[in-house]
Design a protein around this motif. Sequence first.
Motif, PDB file in Angstrom:
ATOM      1  N   UNK A  62      21.087  11.003 -11.605  1.00 48.88           N
ATOM      2  CA  UNK A  62      20.319  11.433 -10.998  1.00 48.88           C
ATOM      3  C   UNK A  62      19.522  10.543 -11.227  1.00 48.88           C
ATOM      4  N   UNK A  63      19.206   9.708 -12.181  1.00 52.79           N
ATOM      5  CA  UNK A  63      17.950   8.402 -12.419  1.00 52.79           C
ATOM      6  C   UNK A  63      18.150   7.537 -11.032  1.00 52.79           C
ATOM      7  N   UNK A  64      19.542   7.198 -11.001  1.00 54.39           N
ATOM      8  CA  UNK A  64      18.981   6.327 -10.018  1.00 54.39           C
ATOM      9  C   UNK A  64      19.307   7.087  -8.703  1.00 54.39           C
ATOM     10  N   UNK A  65      19.345   7.997  -8.546  1.00 56.12           N
ATOM     11  CA  UNK A  65      19.349   9.235  -6.692  1.00 56.12           C
ATOM     12  C   UNK A  65      17.401   9.071  -6.835  1.00 56.12           C
ATOM     13  N   UNK A  66      16.794   9.411  -8.062  1.00 54.65           N
ATOM     14  CA  UNK A  66      15.198   9.453  -7.702  1.00 54.65           C
ATOM     15  C   UNK A  66      15.201   8.473  -8.235  1.00 54.65           C
ATOM     16  N   UNK A  67      15.107   7.006  -8.662  1.00 52.08           N
ATOM     17  CA  UNK A  67      14.269   6.277  -8.581  1.00 52.08           C
ATOM     18  C   UNK A  67      14.537   6.175  -6.983  1.00 52.08           C
ATOM     19  N   UNK A  68      15.879   5.608  -5.872  1.00 53.25           N
ATOM     20  CA  UNK A  68      16.059   5.321  -4.719  1.00 53.25           C
ATOM     21  C   UNK A  68      15.597   6.389  -4.042  1.00 53.25           C
ATOM     22  N   UNK A  69      15.207   7.891  -4.338  1.00 52.25           N
ATOM     23  CA  UNK A  69      14.037   8.729  -2.864  1.00 52.25           C
ATOM     24  C   UNK A  69      12.875   8.555  -3.451  1.00 52.25           C
ATOM     25  N   UNK A  70      12.054   7.859  -5.311  1.00 49.11           N
ATOM     26  CA  UNK A  70      10.778   7.478  -5.709  1.00 49.11           C
ATOM     27  C   UNK A  70      10.487   5.952  -4.438  1.00 49.11           C
ATOM     28  N   UNK A  71      11.741   5.118  -4.159  1.00 45.10           N
ATOM     29  CA  UNK A  71      11.693   4.076  -3.471  1.00 45.10           C
ATOM     30  C   UNK A  71      11.058   4.184  -1.843  1.00 45.10           C
ATOM     31  N   UNK A  72      12.205   4.954  -1.185  1.00 44.06           N
ATOM     32  CA  UNK A  72      11.469   5.087  -0.402  1.00 44.06           C
ATOM     33  C   UNK A  72       9.849   6.321  -0.165  1.00 44.06           C
ATOM     34  N   UNK A  73       9.770   6.256  -0.824  1.00 46.12           N
ATOM     35  CA  UNK A  73       8.598   7.445  -0.380  1.00 46.12           C
ATOM     36  C   UNK A  73       7.332   6.783  -0.629  1.00 46.12           C
ATOM     37  N   UNK A  74       7.877   5.774  -1.372  1.00 47.59           N
ATOM     38  CA  UNK A  74       6.511   4.305  -1.317  1.00 47.59           C
ATOM     39  C   UNK A  74       7.119   3.784  -0.341  1.00 47.59           C
ATOM     40  N   UNK A  75       7.782   3.657  -0.069  1.00 52.03           N
ATOM     41  CA  UNK A  75       7.663   2.846   1.660  1.00 52.03           C
ATOM     42  C   UNK A  75       7.398   3.577   3.112  1.00 52.03           C
ATOM     43  N   UNK A  76       7.968   5.144   2.891  1.00 49.82           N
ATOM     44  CA  UNK A  76       6.932   5.974   4.078  1.00 49.82           C
ATOM     45  C   UNK A  76       5.621   6.064   3.762  1.00 49.82           C
ATOM     46  N   UNK A  77       5.149   5.774   2.205  1.00 45.99           N
ATOM     47  CA  UNK A  77       3.625   5.835   2.187  1.00 45.99           C
ATOM     48  C   UNK A  77       2.552   4.600   2.936  1.00 45.99           C
ATOM     49  N   UNK A  78       3.171   3.535   3.054  1.00 40.50           N
ATOM     50  CA  UNK A  78       2.872   2.258   3.257  1.00 40.50           C
ATOM     51  C   UNK A  78       2.923   2.572   4.451  1.00 40.50           C
ATOM     52  N   UNK A  79       4.121   2.537   5.189  1.00 36.09           N
ATOM     53  CA  UNK A  79       4.318   2.992   7.113  1.00 36.09           C
ATOM     54  C   UNK A  79       3.258   4.340   7.622  1.00 36.09           C
ATOM     55  N   UNK A  80       2.920   5.350   7.064  1.00 30.54           N
ATOM     56  CA  UNK A  80       1.823   5.797   7.002  1.00 30.54           C
ATOM     57  C   UNK A  80       0.786   5.368   7.543  1.00 30.54           C
ATOM     58  N   UNK A  81      -0.033   5.377   5.746  1.00 31.50           N
ATOM     59  CA  UNK A  81      -0.669   4.135   5.534  1.00 31.50           C
ATOM     60  C   UNK A  81      -1.505   3.290   6.635  1.00 31.50           C
ATOM     61  N   UNK A  82      -0.085   2.446   7.204  1.00 31.24           N
ATOM     62  CA  UNK A  82      -0.347   0.441   8.198  1.00 31.24           C
ATOM     63  C   UNK A  82      -0.775   1.735   9.776  1.00 31.24           C
ATOM     64  N   UNK A  83       0.553   2.969   9.699  1.00 28.70           N
ATOM     65  CA  UNK A  83       0.052   3.466  11.152  1.00 28.70           C
ATOM     66  C   UNK A  83      -0.819   4.601  10.844  1.00 28.70           C
ATOM     67  N   UNK A  84      -1.358   4.891  10.774  1.00 27.04           N
ATOM     68  CA  UNK A  84      -2.521   5.565  10.529  1.00 27.04           C
ATOM     69  C   UNK A  84      -4.087   4.698  10.966  1.00 27.04           C
ATOM     70  N   UNK A  85      -3.622   3.448  10.146  1.00 25.60           N
ATOM     71  CA  UNK A  85      -4.582   1.557  11.110  1.00 25.60           C
ATOM     72  C   UNK A  85      -4.949   2.029  11.730  1.00 25.60           C
ATOM     73  N   UNK A  86      -3.183   1.385  12.534  1.00 28.80           N
ATOM     74  CA  UNK A  86      -2.870   1.300  13.513  1.00 28.80           C
ATOM     75  C   UNK A  86      -3.825   1.886  14.234  1.00 28.80           C
ATOM     76  N   UNK A  87      -3.158   3.558  14.828  1.00 31.37           N
ATOM     77  CA  UNK A  87      -3.625   4.588  15.433  1.00 31.37           C
ATOM     78  C   UNK A  87      -5.646   4.503  15.865  1.00 31.37           C
ATOM     79  N   UNK A  88      -5.870   4.686  14.606  1.00 35.20           N
ATOM     80  CA  UNK A  88      -7.566   4.379  14.615  1.00 35.20           C
ATOM     81  C   UNK A  88      -8.246   3.053  15.935  1.00 35.20           C
ATOM     82  N   UNK A  89      -7.451   1.771  15.006  1.00 32.05           N
ATOM     83  CA  UNK A  89      -7.500   0.744  15.911  1.00 32.05           C
ATOM     84  C   UNK A  89      -7.127   0.899  17.360  1.00 32.05           C
ATOM     85  N   UNK A  90      -6.552   1.600  17.894  1.00 36.21           N
ATOM     86  CA  UNK A  90      -5.897   2.355  19.269  1.00 36.21           C
ATOM     87  C   UNK A  90      -6.893   2.623  19.891  1.00 36.21           C
ATOM     88  N   UNK A  91      -7.686   3.423  19.103  1.00 39.65           N
ATOM     89  CA  UNK A  91      -8.490   4.291  19.672  1.00 39.65           C
ATOM     90  C   UNK A  91     -10.261   4.029  19.868  1.00 39.65           C
TER      91      UNK A  91
END
Length: 276
Positions: A62-91
Motif C-alpha cells: 500500500x506504500x507504493x499505492x499511496x506514493x502513486x496517488x500522491x504523485x498523481x496529486x502533485x501532477x494535477x495540482x501543477x496542471x490546475x495552477x498553470x491552467x488557472x493562470x492561463x484562464x486569467x491570461x485569457x480574461x
Amino acid sequence: MSLNSVNTNVSAMIALQSLNAINKEYAQVQNRISTGLKIASAKDNPAIWAIAQNMRAESKSLDAVMSSLQRGQSIVDTAVSAGTAISDILTQMKEKALAATEAGLSTASKQALSDEYVALRKQIDTIASTATFDGVNLISSGSAGKIRALANTKATATIDIDHADLSTTGSVISPILANLTGGVASADIDKIDAAIQGVSSALSKFGVGSKSLDRHLEMTSKLQDTFDAGVGNLVDADMAKESARLQALQVKQQLAIMALRIANQGPSLLLSLFRQ
C-alpha cells in the motif's frame, strides 16, 4: 529404583527438569519484552506468523499505492495552477480584444493593444510547456501526458486523469485571434469566451480527478492503518502481562534453584548412615 541411591539422584533430576523448563519460559518472556512481540518468528506460531507476514506484505504494498496517488496529486495540482493562470491570461486577452473594438482608436493604440495581446498569447504557451511534474505535463501541446495512478496492490485498477491541451495550438485555444492588427469582430470575442469556458471545463475535470485521488488516498491510508493494527493484534506482546510473568518466573527460578540445591545434598546425607 531406590530413592536412596548415590548413583541416580531422582530428586535432582526432577528439580533440574523443572529449572530448565522455568529458564526456557523465562528466556521466552525476556525475548517478548525486548522485541515487543509475542510471535517474532515462524517457530513461535507458524500459522499466525504466516498470516501476519502476509498482512505486512499487503501493508508495505500500500506504500507504493499511496506514493502513486500522491504523485498523481502533485501532477494535477501543477496542471490546475498553470491552467488557472492561463484562464486569467485569457480574461486579460479578452479585455485587450474588447478595447481594440472601440471606434476611432488610433493605429498606434491598436498596435499597442495587439502587442500586449500577442505577448499574453505567447505566455500561454510558456505556461503550458512548463507545467511539468516528474516528467508529466497534463496541459502541454499534444496529448502525451496523463495520469494512471495505482488504486490497489494488484495493479488491476487505476485512477485515470487524461491530458487536456491548453496551449495555443490545442483545440481549446487555437481558434482565438493570433493578433489584433486585422480588427476584432464580435465573433472573435465569442471565440475567446469559448476558450475561457474550455479551459474552465478542463480545470473542472482535473478538479474531479484530484478529488478522486484525495478520497482514494485517504481510504488507502485508513486501510493500511487497519492492516497494521491487525498485525499488532496478532503478534504484539501484552507488555503488562509479560512484566507480571517475568516477576513470577524470577521467583519460581529462585525456588527451583533452591530445590535443586537441596536435592543435590541428598547423596551426601546418606554418608551419615555409615558413620560410627
